[in-house]
Design an enzyme around this catalytic site. Structure first.
Site, PDB file in Angstrom:
ATOM      1  N   LYS A 197     -56.056  19.714  -4.877  1.00  0.00           N
ATOM      2  CA  LYS A 197     -54.774  19.558  -5.573  1.00  0.00           C
ATOM      3  C   LYS A 197     -53.580  19.964  -4.745  1.00  0.00           C
ATOM      4  CE  LYS A 197     -55.428  20.530 -10.409  1.00  0.00           C
ATOM      5  NZ  LYS A 197     -55.632  21.787 -11.175  1.00  0.00           N
ATOM      6  N   GLY A 349     -62.326  29.669  -1.122  1.00  0.00           N
ATOM      7  CA  GLY A 349     -63.749  29.771  -1.437  1.00  0.00           C
ATOM      8  C   GLY A 349     -64.563  28.591  -0.948  1.00  0.00           C
ATOM      9  N   GLY A 372     -59.148  33.382  -3.946  1.00  0.00           N
ATOM     10  CA  GLY A 372     -57.786  33.495  -4.490  1.00  0.00           C
ATOM     11  C   GLY A 372     -56.919  34.475  -3.712  1.00  0.00           C
TER      12      GLY A 372
END
Ligand code: ADP
Ligand code: MG
Length: 400
Positions: A197, A349, A372
């Site tokens: 994204k 990740g 994150g």
């Protein structure tokens, strides 16, 4: 701001609360990936060697404040003792009389693992009295939980408000690498961006493009950039509401005098069911076909750029790498990074998983253990769990 580490504190005979991120999975009693455990062993060895009583605290999974036996830290303690090569005690509590009694029995050099801290909902709620209770178990706080350092949880930000808090060796290395590449990279500096994204990546792009000489774009996010250039990407994943963002990035790059954007020239496509796989030029994607990886000519372009870079940051796979043959681009980028003479940093990740699959993790300067948290740092954020640790006194300020 530099933070104090375990090198700056005397831990002899002291109780050290070591927060780690051992959020690992077990299948049929076998640990799936013990990378995070291995990466923390150096800190445990250093603390033991300096005579500390090491009290290990970690969360596992999302028990949401309930006791979930499958998410106990007990098997983690057992596996850790094989890595540390010393017995590691376990207590099925992380606060209260049971935990206290187990800690009272410790002698310098001992290691004790507490039960999953998220069995208490106060952990994620960052409850002040829960943090005080955890802090009362120890004299010194050490954070080596980089993967959780972006979370405002009791054992991350609460405990070091009560007892002196310093960084463990893993946290130190993570912060050193990730802040160096985002603030002061040796140039030429190349950023490789991929993933699913644009929305997730735009903050990284905005933060790193000030220093970047070139940005190589692959993965599904490239589709939105290609479409913004008027290219028909067929049935590929595209974010129509990010076309403007992509145009703006391209405008900025065209305006600036050094930043170069490199988009895919060719792509690996497949039809609806993932069949009829072939490589085509980006302006020849037939209707109904999806772009699922970058093509070989694009990889050749990327290799040429990366071979002259001095610093490379990679976040986001080049394609649908969970499925063959669409893993080729990601595996090849991993191999290129493993072969070049540059400071190479991998964050995210899935990207770390791709590097592990390629078997080149050892040849990358730094593969972050935090998904994150690494992305937050690459966006220029200060992690709350790092922020609360003790600062290294500034010599300049003292001299004046
Ligand atoms: P990271 O976790 O490393 O930050 P992301 O979460 O941004 O990486 O992106 C990883 C996901 O992007 C993967 O699951 C991968 O399958 C997906 N992806 C990459 N390229 C494509 C593509 N062309 N089409 C569909 N999915 C893609
Ligand atoms: Mg991801």
């Amino acid at each position: 701001m530099k933070k104090q580490t375990i090198r700056n504190v005397d831990v002899q005979g002291k109780r050290v609360f070591l927060r780690v991120d051992y959020n690992v999975q077990f299948i049929n009693g076998q640990i799936l990936d013990d990378h995070r455990l291995r990466e923390s062993v150096a800190t445990i060895w250093a603390l033991r060697g300096n005579g500390a009583k090491v009290i290990i605290c970690s969360h596992r999974g999302r028990p949401h404040g309930e006791v979930v036996p499958e998410l106990s830290n007990r098997p983690v303690a057992e596996h850790l003792s094989t890595l540390v090569e010393e017995p590691i005690a376990f207590v099925d509590a992380c606060v209260g009389p049971k935990a206290r009694a187990a800690i009272e029995r410790m002698t310098p050099g001992d290691v004790l693992m507490l039960e999953n801290v998220r069995f208490h909902r106060e952990e994620e709620e960052n409850d002040a009295s829960f943090a005080a209770e955890l802090a009362s178990l120890a004299d010194v706080y050490v954070n080596d939980a980089f993967g959780t350092a972006h979370r405002e949880h009791a054992s991350i930000v609460g405990v070091p408000r009560h007892i002196p808090g310093v960084a463990g060796l893993l946290l130190e290395r993570e912060v050193d690498y990730l802040s160096r590449v985002s603030e002061d990279p040796e140039r030429p500096f190349a950023l490789v961006l991929g993933g699913a994204k644009v929305a997730d990546k735009i903050a990284i792009l905005q933060h790193l493009q000030r220093n970047a000489d070139v940005v190589l774009i692959g993965g599904a996010i490239a589709n939105t950039f290609l479409k913004a250039q008027g290219i028909d990407v067929g049935a590929s994943l595209v974010e129509d509401d990010r076309i403007d963002t992509a145009l703006e990035v391209m405008r900025q790059a065209a305006k600036g005098n050094h930043l170069r954007l490199v988009l895919p020239r060719d792509v690996v496509i497949a039809d609806g069911q993932g069949e009829n796989v072939r490589t085509v030029s980006v302006n020849r994607v037939p209707p109904g076909f999806r772009i699922l990886d970058v093509g070989q000519s694009t990889l050749d372009d990327f290799r040429a750029v990366l071979q002259s870079a001095r610093t490379v940051v990679w976040n986001g796979p080049m394609g649908l790498f969970e499925r063959e043959p669409f893993d080729h681009g990601s595996l090849e980028v991993a191999h290129i990074l493993g072969a070049i003479k540059a400071t190479t940093v991998v964050g995210g990740g899935e990207t770390a998983a791709a590097v592990a699959r390629a078997g080149v993790s050892d040849r990358i300067s730094h593969v972050s253990t935090g998904g994150g948290a690494s992305l937050a740092m690459l966006q220029g954020e200060v992690l709350p769990g790092v922020d609360v640790l003790l600062d290294v006194p500034e010599p300049a300020a003292r001299a004046r």
